[in-house]
Scaffold this active site. Sequence first.
Site, PDB file in Angstrom:
ATOM      1  N   ILE A 202       0.857  -1.194   0.000  1.00 29.32           N
ATOM      2  CA  ILE A 202       0.000   0.000   0.000  1.00 29.32           C
ATOM      3  C   ILE A 202       0.893   1.243   0.000  1.00 29.32           C
ATOM      4  O   ILE A 202       1.743   1.398   0.873  1.00 29.32           O
ATOM      5  CB  ILE A 202      -0.893   0.080   1.253  1.00 29.32           C
ATOM      6  CG1 ILE A 202      -1.575  -1.246   1.544  1.00 29.32           C
ATOM      7  CG2 ILE A 202      -1.943   1.176   1.108  1.00 29.32           C
ATOM      8  CD1 ILE A 202      -2.161  -1.311   2.933  1.00 29.32           C
ATOM      9  N   HIS A 203       0.681   2.119  -0.979  1.00 32.90           N
ATOM     10  CA  HIS A 203       1.496   3.333  -1.017  1.00 32.90           C
ATOM     11  C   HIS A 203       0.830   4.513  -1.710  1.00 32.90           C
ATOM     12  O   HIS A 203       1.297   5.639  -1.617  1.00 32.90           O
ATOM     13  CB  HIS A 203       2.823   3.051  -1.734  1.00 32.90           C
ATOM     14  CG  HIS A 203       2.657   2.896  -3.218  1.00 32.90           C
ATOM     15  ND1 HIS A 203       2.178   1.741  -3.795  1.00 32.90           N
ATOM     16  CD2 HIS A 203       2.863   3.760  -4.238  1.00 32.90           C
ATOM     17  CE1 HIS A 203       2.120   1.894  -5.103  1.00 32.90           C
ATOM     18  NE2 HIS A 203       2.517   3.107  -5.407  1.00 32.90           N
ATOM     19  N   ARG A 204      -0.268   4.283  -2.436  1.00 33.36           N
ATOM     20  CA  ARG A 204      -0.839   5.350  -3.262  1.00 33.36           C
ATOM     21  C   ARG A 204      -1.366   6.505  -2.419  1.00 33.36           C
ATOM     22  O   ARG A 204      -1.947   6.315  -1.355  1.00 33.36           O
ATOM     23  CB  ARG A 204      -1.947   4.810  -4.157  1.00 33.36           C
ATOM     24  CG  ARG A 204      -1.424   4.112  -5.392  1.00 33.36           C
ATOM     25  CD  ARG A 204      -2.557   3.832  -6.367  1.00 33.36           C
ATOM     26  NE  ARG A 204      -2.066   3.136  -7.544  1.00 33.36           N
ATOM     27  CZ  ARG A 204      -1.730   3.724  -8.679  1.00 33.36           C
ATOM     28  NH1 ARG A 204      -1.818   5.029  -8.796  1.00 33.36           N
ATOM     29  NH2 ARG A 204      -1.303   3.018  -9.692  1.00 33.36           N
ATOM     30  N   ASP A 278      -2.473  -1.695  -3.684  1.00 31.33           N
ATOM     31  CA  ASP A 278      -3.051  -0.588  -4.455  1.00 31.33           C
ATOM     32  C   ASP A 278      -2.136  -0.235  -5.628  1.00 31.33           C
ATOM     33  O   ASP A 278      -2.307   0.765  -6.292  1.00 31.33           O
ATOM     34  CB  ASP A 278      -3.327   0.638  -3.572  1.00 31.33           C
ATOM     35  CG  ASP A 278      -2.086   1.201  -2.881  1.00 31.33           C
ATOM     36  OD1 ASP A 278      -0.957   0.784  -3.228  1.00 31.33           O
ATOM     37  OD2 ASP A 278      -2.242   2.059  -1.994  1.00 31.33           O
TER      38      ASP A 278
END
Length: 356
Positions: A202-204, A278
């Site tokens: 998850i990084h967006r 994501d």
Amino acid sequence: MKVAIILGTRPEIIKMAPIIYELKKRKIIFYIIHTGQHYSYNMDKIFFEQLQLPKPKYKLEVGSANQGMQTGKIIERIEKVLIKDKPDIILVQGDTNSVLGGAIAAKKLGIKIGHVEAGLRSFDDTMPEETNRILADHCSDFLFAPTKTSQNNLVKEGIDKKKIFVTGNTIVDSVKKNLENSFNGLLEKYNIKEKEYFLVSIHRQENVDNKKRFESIIKGLKLIAKKYKIPVIYPIHPRSEKMARKFKISLDGLNVIKPIDYFSFLNLEKNAKLVLTDSGGVQEECCIVKTPCITLRDNTERPETVTVKANIVSGTNPRNIIKCVNKMLKSKQSWLNPFGNGNTSKKIVDIMRSNL
């Protein structure tokens, strides 16, 4: 033919590597311009080392900044390089600020632009990436679309079909080449067993910069860990770690580890029971290595992965995440990879040579 390859982030390095190998193999003149959008060792330099890529000729060191400032710096610094070196074509890949900045700089100088992975659309104009990819596509002279779906998106926007080439996706080339090099001792290192853990990425901005969405995702992941009683491995992106601290979001109950190199992540992807992400690239990789995937977003610009039933879009509601996990764990994993056979980089170089 002289080719300038513009890179800025980890996914771009991974997906451009096969094209770099192909240019080198054919002894075509090329050089790399690195914007420095990703700049730490774990997020950048290690990928050049592992993939055995030549060092960038230019390092622009734009670093972190808000959208406008970062893109402006990229345009300004790339323009100086392009005026000096006068390449015949620049290649950009994907949907980052480095892609947009490179495309704008080249367009204004009358230099040809090749956009690798053109035509992807989430149809969500609140995403910065959607703006970047649309503008880059409409600047480009060669649009290398990975699938017919992406080709159709471009045609519907009025882009001349003669500029569009369906090539497959270079991620297939990269995965095929590097899967055998992935770190075999990784499962022992993290005390996990094959197909007995979940992997998270998850990084967006849309997720981790929004406290409500980030909290909701983490709650869903904790519920999964509790229900299935197997580790949830989370190699945490620096941005995500920073925002978790800022929002005071506890990650207890998850196996949080530092960012890992490409070979290691590929190994964890292949051996995971299921991946929750994501990331667009991770959706593609899971489809290729036959690991079920859940996309923790409200949409995806990789609808092909959903069509072949390798992926499902869950949103960020914890109950829906659990529901999607239950569904994907029943997957037969017999889908066909829609992104090509691993010859994309060869096709792209062939197209450039025959048209320039």
